[in-house]
Design a protein around this motif. Structure first.
Motif, PDB file in Angstrom:
ATOM      1  N   LEU A   1       0.835  -1.199   0.000  1.00  0.00           N
ATOM      2  CA  LEU A   1       0.000   0.000   0.000  1.00  0.00           C
ATOM      3  C   LEU A   1       0.877   1.259   0.000  1.00  0.00           C
ATOM      4  O   LEU A   1       1.707   1.440   0.891  1.00  0.00           O
ATOM      5  N   HIS A   2       0.687   2.133  -0.998  1.00  0.00           N
ATOM      6  CA  HIS A   2       1.513   3.335  -1.125  1.00  0.00           C
ATOM      7  C   HIS A   2       0.705   4.429  -1.803  1.00  0.00           C
ATOM      8  O   HIS A   2      -0.322   4.170  -2.428  1.00  0.00           O
ATOM      9  N   ASP A   3       1.214   5.662  -1.711  1.00  0.00           N
ATOM     10  CA  ASP A   3       0.479   6.797  -2.280  1.00  0.00           C
ATOM     11  C   ASP A   3       1.235   7.466  -3.416  1.00  0.00           C
ATOM     12  O   ASP A   3       2.385   7.099  -3.728  1.00  0.00           O
ATOM     13  N   HIS A   4       0.574   8.424  -4.041  1.00  0.00           N
ATOM     14  CA  HIS A   4       1.110   9.204  -5.164  1.00  0.00           C
ATOM     15  C   HIS A   4       0.670  10.642  -4.923  1.00  0.00           C
ATOM     16  O   HIS A   4      -0.260  11.131  -5.582  1.00  0.00           O
ATOM     17  N   PRO A   5       1.306  11.341  -3.965  1.00  0.00           N
ATOM     18  CA  PRO A   5       0.774  12.636  -3.520  1.00  0.00           C
ATOM     19  C   PRO A   5       0.723  13.682  -4.635  1.00  0.00           C
ATOM     20  O   PRO A   5       1.730  13.964  -5.289  1.00  0.00           O
TER      21      PRO A   5
ATOM     22  N   ILE B   1      -4.266   5.966  -3.151  1.00  0.00           N
ATOM     23  CA  ILE B   1      -3.450   5.005  -2.404  1.00  0.00           C
ATOM     24  C   ILE B   1      -3.853   3.611  -2.860  1.00  0.00           C
ATOM     25  O   ILE B   1      -5.041   3.266  -2.853  1.00  0.00           O
ATOM     26  N   HIS B   2      -2.876   2.813  -3.275  1.00  0.00           N
ATOM     27  CA  HIS B   2      -3.263   1.481  -3.743  1.00  0.00           C
ATOM     28  C   HIS B   2      -2.212   0.423  -3.411  1.00  0.00           C
ATOM     29  O   HIS B   2      -1.051   0.729  -3.160  1.00  0.00           O
ATOM     30  N   GLN B   3      -2.725  -0.807  -3.398  1.00  0.00           N
ATOM     31  CA  GLN B   3      -1.871  -1.998  -3.242  1.00  0.00           C
ATOM     32  C   GLN B   3      -2.108  -2.877  -4.451  1.00  0.00           C
ATOM     33  O   GLN B   3      -3.243  -3.023  -4.914  1.00  0.00           O
TER      34      GLN B   3
HETATM   35 FE   FE2 Z   1       1.435   3.026  -7.452  1.00  0.00          FE
END
Ligand code: FE2
Length: 270
Positions: A102-106, A184-186
């Motif tokens: 799980l991570h973001d792309h601000p 935010i996606h995994q």
């Molecule tokens: Fe991504």
């Protein structure tokens, strides 16, 4: 207009990505018709792309061309295709059973298109902070987590909602994220190795506030100490879209790292 069958599809995608995202700000969204028109053109090109267009040999099928997986190597690798001030584009390759946590792309837009194999993607939105005083450990508004969240972690709590959960294959359209939606996606490989084209606009840039952060979903417990409905659903893997959940910003998981490998496809130029 004559059909252009000479320009490689990935070059057309790069040009359209540049046109679509040039000058795009984080506030540009679903109410901007001009942006949506340009995004739709990019969407159509990206939907058509396949592994063969990038001269990538699928690693989910037996055959003499399959590169053996190095058991000591990373289970996720990245092929860099191009990067400008406007966007970056590359291919992530996941071995069987691999995940991108799980991570973001601000402040970024994104587009993810599977080239071969299958992925499962779950996307979250960060919700506006509510009135709950998370710094007051005795507040009845403060959710209770299992395991408990320490006071120093309070600033890293994010109230969120699960927005989508789906599987994508090469025949699927792209998974699209915006600065505010599905950001935010995994990503989990399903049923073997997989690869996907990844477009981000603007590119990650820690010096400009666009660093990548990792998260984990917290388990909550009911105030009386009994198992909550959300806890039961988490245990059973049955979270529903729209359901509010709590995320905790964490360091990059130690068991995840991303290697690099050369991109074998057509050159992209501007
Ligand atoms: Fe991504």
């Amino acid at each position: 207009m004559p059909l252009d069958n000479i320009t490689p599809l990935i070059q057309k995608i790069a040009r359209q990505a540049h046109v679509t995202f040039k000058g795009c700000t984080p506030s540009v969204g679903p109410d901007n018709e001009l942006f949506l028109e340009k995004q739709e053109l990019l969407n159509a090109l990206v939907t058509a792309v396949r592994a063969a267009d990038l001269e990538i040999v699928p690693r989910n099928k037996p055959g003499p061309m399959i590169k053996e997986q190095d058991p000591a190597g990373p289970s996720v690798t990245y092929m860099h295709i191009c990067e400008t001030d406007t966007f970056s584009m590359g291919v992530f390759l996941l071995s069987s059973g691999a995940s991108i946590p799980l991570h973001d792309h601000p402040g970024m837009h994104g587009m993810l298109k599977v080239l071969y194999g299958k992925v499962s993607i779950r996307c979250f939105d960060i919700l506006e902070a509510d009135d709950a005083d998370l710094t007051d450990v005795n507040s009845s508004d403060r959710p209770r987590f299992d395991p408990p969240v320490s006071d120093c972690q309070t600033d890293h709590l994010r109230r969120s909602a699960l927005r989508s959960l789906g599987e994508y294959s090469e025949d699927s359209g792209p998974c699209v994220l915006t600065p505010l939606r599905h950001n935010i996606h995994q990503i989990d490989a399903v049923d073997g190795a997989t690869a996907f084209l990844d477009i981000l606009a603007p590119p990650y840039d820690p010096d400009d506030g666009r660093d990548c952060h990792y998260y984990k979903v917290l388990k909550t417990v009911a105030a009386a100490g009994s198992e909550s409905k959300q806890q039961q659903e988490q245990d059973e893997g049955e979270n529903e879209k729209g359901e509010e959940m709590w995320l905790l910003k964490i360091s990059q998981p130690e068991d995840f790292w991303c290697g690099g490998e050369p991109y074998p496809g057509p050159d992209v130029s501007f």
